[in-house]
Design an enzyme around this catalytic site. Structure first.
Site, short mmCIF file in Angstrom:
data_model
loop_
_atom_site.label_atom_id
_atom_site.label_comp_id
_atom_site.label_asym_id
_atom_site.label_seq_id
_atom_site.Cartn_x
_atom_site.Cartn_y
_atom_site.Cartn_z
N SER A 73 -6.67 -7.95 6.69
CA SER A 73 -6.96 -7.98 5.26
C SER A 73 -7.09 -6.58 4.67
CB SER A 73 -8.27 -8.75 5.03
OG SER A 73 -8.57 -8.77 3.66
N CYS B 161 -19.31 -6.62 2.85
CA CYS B 161 -19.65 -6.25 1.47
C CYS B 161 -21.17 -6.09 1.37
CB CYS B 161 -19.24 -7.34 0.48
SG CYS B 161 -17.60 -8.00 0.72
N THR C 24 -13.67 -2.23 9.58
CA THR C 24 -13.65 -0.78 9.78
C THR C 24 -15.02 -0.24 10.18
OG1 THR C 24 -14.06 -0.49 7.44
CG2 THR C 24 -11.75 -0.40 8.16
N GLY D 148 -3.38 -3.67 11.13
CA GLY D 148 -4.02 -3.16 9.93
C GLY D 148 -3.40 -1.88 9.41
#
Lengths: 301, 256
Positions: free
Chosen positions: A20, A129, A192, A264
């Protein structure tokens, strides 16, 4: 030779997916590769409303990788469903939609909207997030918060749910088990690794956000280790990612216990990486006379 | 169509300290336009990301592209060591460049500052107009001056005053009382901001080329955004992608 894998009841033609945020919704890279050759396209994070993202500079190069602090700029679920889903439906690949939010209610709103769309095979929840109601620590950095959000999303989701774990934790197995216990259908990792870069000549942070998520080949050993640990801590399938640049890397993740893999940052370097990985896995299976790709999963001795 | 391919180095030359020119033989030349750019990939795998470099000149017959670039780090230093016969991975042609049609038959400024000068050369070649070319350098170590001279009236500014007008490209306009109907520009952000203000005051269009740190170069990563007046077509949040919606924007459309 059988390259199919099945995760949470969804069968993929091969175990190669896109990570993503490194592939948009596939439009840009469809100029380079045939998306139908991928096991799945995992979209960039989709929020309930458009997110403008962070100030620039948003990206920086580091040794063997990169840092990004894009801030999840995205058009929101309305535009996504109207524009990106019809585009992806043209291809013979599975659609996995990544979901981001600032509060649990934000996530639930997106998950409910996506539930109306049968073309979406699975949901992947970005829990890296910041949770704005809890002092901005990420949902995925606290086992209780991860457990709560997983349970809440599972109670609203129509599609199977993949929880995407953050590597920025002390013990990845604690998070993996918390997500599994709360009902997650699968896990994906690693997101990450938080990093920083300083311009010594200007004595300033390179990224406007100061910190950014590190990706690229340099993080691969960390990712393989965490995938191995997580896959051995839970019974649900794990999608492995972090620094995959070729089929050898992807096979390493499968052997460590991943049931599928995602490419990625290397998409940015070589737009053909995903297809090359899928082909390379076939070559490997042929060379070692492996009938089913699933025979490779967790096969490290 | 965008493509990642192998280009062959035809020549390499140092034009000024740390400023190099490289001619590349590549099929991408047949599709390239002025103001577009290429992504060049260093061979050193520790430097992963492609380097966006503007196209300076296009030779469609020889299928060759000229790039003029400054050594800014490890990647560009590696490029500067390439010799004739070497090969390099390139992605391109990328971005929305200058539209020469916007200046057709008009009185125009072509304004370049420092390493922003190169992309204006192909535009100067293609543009049929009354061309006033204003180039700003740091000092007397000029580059591409002879190339530009063939295509219009050339004005030079140097920060140290050693050649032409002392100061920047805006000072050239004032010193010579120059006027134009349309501006094409590329250069450092303070220069582009000054041009944007000037163009607004004169109520003339100014097409400026922006630069930002990029990862993918094709509009995926959303690393290189510019704040825009209207909502952008990708995310609908007033953040256009410099690599795909730009790098050339009408100055009043972006908030810089």
């Amino acid at each position: 030779m059988n390259t199919q894998v099945t995760l949470a009841g969804v069968t993929f033609k091969n175990p190669v997916m896109t990570a993503s945020g490194t592939f948009g919704s596939g439009m840009e890279y469809s100029e380079f590769i045939d998306l139908s050759r991928l096991g799945a396209v995992v979209t960039k994070g989709v929020a309930n409303v458009p997110w403008p993202g962070n100030p620039v500079p948003r990206v920086a190069e580091v040794y063997g990788g990169m840092l990004n602090a894009i801030g999840l700029q995205n058009p929101g679920v309305d535009v996504f469903l109207k524009r990106d889903i019809p585009f992806l439906k043209q291809y013979d690949t599975k659609i996995i939609v990544n979901v981001c939010g600032k509060t649990v209610a934000d996530y639930v709103e997106v998950v409910e909207r996506l539930g109306e769309e049968p073309a979406i095979a699975m949901l992947e929840i970005n829990v890296s997030c910041p949770n704005v109601k809890e002092g901005a620590i990420a949902f995925g950095q606290n086992a209780d918060a991860l457990s709560d959000i997983t349970r809440e999303i599972k109670s609203h989701a129509k599609q199977p749910v993949i929880m995407k774990l953050s590597p920025n934790v002390t013990d990845i197995t604690e998070m993996a088990k918390a997500a599994e216990a709360a009902g997650a259908d699968a896990l994906s990792l690693i997101n990450t690794i938080t990093g920083m870069k300083i311009d010594i000549h200007r004595r300033k942070f390179v990224l406007a956000n100061k910190t950014g998520g590190m990706s690229g080949p340099a993080i691969k050993p960390v990712a393989v280790r965490m995938v191995y640990q997580a896959a051995h801590a839970v019974k649900i399938p794990v999608i492995g990612m972090g620094g995959i640049s070729n089929a050898d890397d992807a096979i390493e993740f499968l052997l460590a216990g991943a049931s599928a893999v995602s490419v990625g940052a290397m998409n940015f370097v070589n737009p053909y990486t995903t297809v090359e990985v899928a082909e390379g896995i076939r070559d490997y299976m042929e060379k070692y006379h492996i009938e089913n790709v699933t025979d490779l999963i967790g096969a490290v001795e | 169509m965008k493509q990642k391919t192998t280009a062959f180095v035809l020549s390499q030359k140092e034009l000024a300290p740390d400023i190099y020119e490289m001619w590349l033989e590549t099929s991408l030349a047949t599709e390239a336009g002025p103001g577009q750019f290429l992504c060049l990939y260093p061979k050193d795998k520790s430097t992963l990301l492609p380097r966006p470099i503007s196209i300076c000149e296009i030779d469609q017959e020889k299928k060759a592209l000229r790039i003029v670039y400054r050594i800014a780090g490890a990647g560009t230093r590696e490029f500067s060591g390439y010799q004739s016969g070497d090969c390099v991975s390139v992605l391109g042609p990328l971005g929305n460049g200058y539209a020469p049609g916007e200046g057709m038959g008009k009185k125009v400024f072509l304004m370049g500052g420092g390493i922003g000068i190169p992309p204006l050369l192909e535009l100067a070649k293609q543009l049929q107009a009354e061309k006033q070319i204003i180039l700003g350098y740091r000092d007397s170590r000029l580059f591409l001056k002879e190339d530009f001279e063939q295509y219009g009236t050339l004005y030079i500014a140097t920060e140290d005053g050693s050649v032409g007008t002392r100061g920047n490209v805006m000072d050239v306009i004032t010193a010579n009382a120059l006027e134009a109907d349309v501006i094409f520009a590329c250069g450092p952000m303070p220069m582009l901001r000054a041009i944007r203000t000037f163009a607004a005051k004169k109520q003339i269009p100014a097409y400026i080329s922006l630069e930002e740190r990029m990862a993918c170069g094709v509009g995926v990563c959303l690393g290189c955004v510019a704040r825009t007046r209207e909502i952008d077509r990708h995310s609908h949040v007033h953040n256009a992608r410099i690599c795909t919606d730009g790098p050339v924007f009408e100055a009043q459309d972006v908030e810089i």
